[in-house]
Design an enzyme around this catalytic site. Sequence first.
Site, PDB file in Angstrom:
ATOM      1  N   HIS A 169       1.028  -1.357   0.159  1.00  0.00           N
ATOM      2  CA  HIS A 169      -0.018   0.190  -0.051  1.00  0.00           C
ATOM      3  C   HIS A 169       0.921   1.232  -0.091  1.00  0.00           C
ATOM      4  CE1 HIS A 169      -3.490   2.872   0.525  1.00  0.00           C
ATOM      5  NE2 HIS A 169      -3.524   1.481   0.820  1.00  0.00           N
ATOM      6  N   PRO A 182      13.169  11.841  10.809  1.00  0.00           N
ATOM      7  CA  PRO A 182      13.713  10.649  10.177  1.00  0.00           C
ATOM      8  C   PRO A 182      13.057   9.049  10.478  1.00  0.00           C
ATOM      9  CG  PRO A 182      14.511  11.516  12.595  1.00  0.00           C
ATOM     10  CD  PRO A 182      13.447  12.240  12.356  1.00  0.00           C
ATOM     11  N   ALA A 215      10.276   8.126  11.316  1.00  0.00           N
ATOM     12  CA  ALA A 215       8.203   7.796  11.138  1.00  0.00           C
ATOM     13  C   ALA A 215       7.257   8.892   9.616  1.00  0.00           C
ATOM     14  CB  ALA A 215       7.621   9.394  12.664  1.00  0.00           C
ATOM     15  N   GLY A 216       8.983   9.582   9.116  1.00  0.00           N
ATOM     16  CA  GLY A 216       8.202   9.535   7.756  1.00  0.00           C
ATOM     17  C   GLY A 216       7.403  11.142   8.298  1.00  0.00           C
TER      18      GLY A 216
END
Length: 306
Positions: free
Chosen positions: A83, A171, A173-174
């Site tokens: 996904h 860095p 966890a986006g």
Amino acid sequence: MSKALVECVPNYSEGRRKDVIEAIVAPFKDRPGVYLFDYRADEDHNRLVVSLVGNPDALQDALIDSAKIAQSHIDMNSHQGAHPRIGAVDVIPFTPISGITMEECVQLARSFGERYHQETKIPVYYYEDAALIPERKKLEVIRKGQYEVLKEEVRTNPDRKPDVGPSELHPTAGATVIGARKFLVAFNVNLGTTDVEVAKKIASYVRASSGGFCHVKGIGLALEERGMVQVSMNLVDYEKNSLYRVLETIRMEAKRYGVSVVETEIYGMVPAGAILESAAYYLQVAGFDPDQVIEMRLLKMMGEQG
């Protein structure tokens, strides 16, 4: 908004580690003002979808607690799944149910986005009705290239700068996409083939962006663990394009490739109207009225009587 009820369906980039899934969901259990309707994880998608209803204030507190847990367990640099995604907590949409308008849900989403970034340091993009930039109403625009591309382009391309936070992703966890929208039906159609190109072609036939049905988003995915492929869709307005209409189009197109529909999936919660309309179609019920369903009529009477 003390009497307001909001639906929220946060999506997390974790669908395989059961201990992490339970930890992420824990803040929603037995919490005053928060009702956990459903949560389910998909190993192929490597994604967790949680369905919640509750008071806006209680929901926000629970979402922050859950996000911090997800943030501590999910590293997007090593994450893999079918996904599309850009963050450990990928998307948080709010939908008005009662005692709150869509406009108020937009303000809720935006104020929550500010708090979310302040407490997690994860940058935020706003989408759907909460979008600050018209192009970002579409989730697929924000997620273009997914995490791997976005983490590079966010530093150099002003068009990809977050709505809240600096021009860089967290860095590990986006980023997270937060918004306000109507009820969405996550509807998947699984096909009896391992050729993912068939699913991708059919997805292009039905999704709005390729000239298909309005209010339908779709992609083709390989479900390697199950030995089939999937047309994975979001119906963002089921009242304007029904489940049965989309399914029958996919069934027709699949015949071109000698492929059959094996099964369908509804991911998460779904409005009764979406199911009843398709049930009436397949049963060929003339003049069907949802009030003919005992439970629907009973709920309506209970509402009328307070």
